[in-house]
Motif scaffolding. Structure first.
Motif, PDB file in Angstrom:
ATOM      1  N   LEU A 181      11.706   0.849   2.848  1.00  0.00           N
ATOM      2  CA  LEU A 181      12.994   0.242   3.178  1.00  0.00           C
ATOM      3  C   LEU A 181      14.146   1.173   2.840  1.00  0.00           C
ATOM      4  O   LEU A 181      15.127   1.283   3.600  1.00  0.00           O
ATOM      5  CB  LEU A 181      13.151  -1.094   2.459  1.00  0.00           C
ATOM      6  N   LYS A 182      14.040   1.877   1.724  1.00  0.00           N
ATOM      7  CA  LYS A 182      15.082   2.835   1.340  1.00  0.00           C
ATOM      8  C   LYS A 182      15.220   3.921   2.401  1.00  0.00           C
ATOM      9  O   LYS A 182      16.339   4.268   2.809  1.00  0.00           O
ATOM     10  CB  LYS A 182      14.749   3.463  -0.016  1.00  0.00           C
ATOM     11  N   CYS A 197      16.889  -5.076  -1.267  1.00  0.00           N
ATOM     12  CA  CYS A 197      18.262  -4.672  -0.963  1.00  0.00           C
ATOM     13  C   CYS A 197      19.104  -4.590  -2.230  1.00  0.00           C
ATOM     14  O   CYS A 197      19.903  -3.656  -2.405  1.00  0.00           O
ATOM     15  CB  CYS A 197      18.887  -5.651   0.031  1.00  0.00           C
ATOM     16  N   VAL A 198      18.925  -5.556  -3.104  1.00  0.00           N
ATOM     17  CA  VAL A 198      19.649  -5.536  -4.379  1.00  0.00           C
ATOM     18  C   VAL A 198      19.251  -4.301  -5.180  1.00  0.00           C
ATOM     19  O   VAL A 198      20.102  -3.594  -5.745  1.00  0.00           O
ATOM     20  CB  VAL A 198      19.372  -6.822  -5.174  1.00  0.00           C
ATOM     21  N   GLU A 225       0.822  -1.207   0.000  1.00  0.00           N
ATOM     22  CA  GLU A 225       0.000   0.000   0.000  1.00  0.00           C
ATOM     23  C   GLU A 225       0.858   1.260   0.000  1.00  0.00           C
ATOM     24  O   GLU A 225       0.439   2.312  -0.493  1.00  0.00           O
ATOM     25  CB  GLU A 225      -0.927   0.014   1.223  1.00  0.00           C
ATOM     26  N   ASN A 226       2.044   1.162   0.570  1.00  0.00           N
ATOM     27  CA  ASN A 226       2.918   2.331   0.694  1.00  0.00           C
ATOM     28  C   ASN A 226       4.216   2.162  -0.098  1.00  0.00           C
ATOM     29  O   ASN A 226       5.240   2.755   0.237  1.00  0.00           O
ATOM     30  CB  ASN A 226       3.245   2.574   2.170  1.00  0.00           C
ATOM     31  N   TYR A 227       4.145   1.342  -1.136  1.00  0.00           N
ATOM     32  CA  TYR A 227       5.376   1.014  -1.865  1.00  0.00           C
ATOM     33  C   TYR A 227       6.029   2.251  -2.468  1.00  0.00           C
ATOM     34  O   TYR A 227       7.256   2.359  -2.525  1.00  0.00           O
ATOM     35  CB  TYR A 227       5.091  -0.019  -2.959  1.00  0.00           C
ATOM     36  N   GLU A 228       5.195   3.207  -2.908  1.00  0.00           N
ATOM     37  CA  GLU A 228       5.761   4.414  -3.532  1.00  0.00           C
ATOM     38  C   GLU A 228       6.548   5.260  -2.533  1.00  0.00           C
ATOM     39  O   GLU A 228       7.358   6.109  -2.934  1.00  0.00           O
ATOM     40  CB  GLU A 228       4.639   5.251  -4.172  1.00  0.00           C
ATOM     41  N   LYS A 229       6.333   5.013  -1.239  1.00  0.00           N
ATOM     42  CA  LYS A 229       7.069   5.772  -0.215  1.00  0.00           C
ATOM     43  C   LYS A 229       8.479   5.235   0.002  1.00  0.00           C
ATOM     44  O   LYS A 229       9.272   5.843   0.720  1.00  0.00           O
ATOM     45  CB  LYS A 229       6.308   5.749   1.113  1.00  0.00           C
ATOM     46  N   ASP A 230       8.780   4.092  -0.595  1.00  0.00           N
ATOM     47  CA  ASP A 230      10.111   3.479  -0.487  1.00  0.00           C
ATOM     48  C   ASP A 230      10.522   3.326   0.978  1.00  0.00           C
ATOM     49  O   ASP A 230      11.539   3.860   1.426  1.00  0.00           O
ATOM     50  CB  ASP A 230      11.144   4.310  -1.253  1.00  0.00           C
TER      51      ASP A 230
END
Length: 347
Positions: free
Chosen positions: A246-247, A274-275, A239-244
């Motif tokens: 983990l980055k 990570c990759v 749902e929040n993938y665009e917020k990155d």
């Protein structure tokens, strides 16, 4: 059903899985007999609001619970702060809580449709056996699921408004569902069911705990809880993938290299991320896998990676067993240990 007989010398313990269960299920008891009550909440309630991060939700719910206790002028209340949604990992969390002084104990039902509520019941039964307590009355109360065969009731007609006020102390939960209206409707239904028209009742089921086995098999419930947590993490991440997420986390913590613990579904996703982010994966710790299917990264079982750097960040992807894994990693001299559950749900 029989009217419950609460004597002036009864000491009452109310066991709640989450902050607010105590007033939804036994608000009438709390209103009418608050001077005789002790309340213990088993979890931190951190999963009780999807719009908040874990630490924020935990803090909010603790404050709401404390406000309720102050409103009732109850001094004896406790929060064990076990992980919300994972209570079945801590089936003996009440073993060292002194239960011997109580004559009546109220707890959620083994048949409730919330796994933490089932686990709370088992925690209590385990503790009673552990402390060899026999002369105590045990009553199940209803929250999410109606008790199928209630044995006792309490007339809360005069206390229903105060009970609703207690429930409204938990504002974060009222936003999600009108538990105050739910409690009133349930009390009206129970009155009509018991042919007491215009009465509002709170009901309970008496349990003969001495006839119950000491240990319940919670394996199925525990596995279901594990998959629910996995689902929650993945959905929040997507749902929040665009917020990155983990980055942002690795940048804030200045992580340039890491170790991944656990190579099931989440472990493989974390590796790919990570990759993508250019984070060097030094190695992967996993109990079952001996070598990388792709042949690029070393796999070890914990303790086999003898000469490796113990200051490297470890991202634990086994969300359900994090506390035990964290303890084992610390025993092996790892310092910087992070749960992917915290990383995702705190974002």
């Amino acid at each position: 059903m029989n009217e419950i007989n609460i004597k002036s010398n009864d000491k009452i313990l109310i066991v709640a899985p989450h902050p607010d269960d105590e007033c939804i299920g036994t608000g009438g008891i709390l209103c009418k007999y608050h001077k005789q009550c002790t309340v213990i909440v088993l979890t931190d309630g951190a999963l009780g609001n999807n719009s908040n991060c874990l630490s924020e939700c935990k803090s909010v719910r603790q404050q709401e619970f404390e406000n309720e206790m102050r409103q009732l002028e109850i001094e004896n209340f406790f929060m064990l702060n076990k992980n919300d949604g994972m209570l079945s990992r801590d089936m003996h969390c009440l073993d060292n809580f002194n239960l011997k002084d109580y004559s009546k104990i109220f707890v959620t039902s083994l048949d409730d449709n919330h796994i933490d509520h089932n686990a709370a019941f088992v925690c209590l039964i385990n503790a009673l056996h552990f402390q060899n307590i026999q002369n105590v009355e045990i009553y199940q109360y209803e929250v999410h699921s109606a008790l199928s065969c209630p044995t006792h009731y309490l007339d809360i007609t005069e206390a229903i408004e105060k009970k609703e006020e207690l429930i409204r102390c938990h504002k974060s939960q009222i936003k999600l569902f009108p538990y105050d209206d739910y409690a009133r409707a349930t009390s009206i239904y129970r009155g009509l069911q018991n042919r007491q028209v215009n009465k509002k009742l709170e009901v309970y089921t008496a349990v003969n705990h001495n006839s119950l086995v000491n240990q319940y098999d919670m394996t199925l419930q525990s596995n279901l809880q594990k998959f629910k947590m996995l689902y929650k993490v993945i959905v929040k991440w997507m749902e929040n993938y665009e917020k990155d997420i983990l980055k942002n986390f690795v940048e804030e913590n200045k992580i340039e290299q890491c170790v991944i613990y656990g190579y099931a579904d989440l472990g493989r996703i974390v590796r790919k991320e990570c990759v993508r982010l250019g984070i060097n994966i030094e190695y992967i710790l996993d109990k079952k896998i001996d070598k990388d299917p792709d042949g690029n990264i070393k796999f070890y079982k914990l303790g086999e990676e003898r000469e490796k750097n113990r200051e490297v960040a470890v991202i634990v992807t086994a969300v359900y067993e994090f506390e035990n894994i964290k303890a084992n990693l610390k025993n092996n001299n790892y310092i910087n240990i992070y749960s992917i559950l915290d990383i995702i749900l705190e974002a």
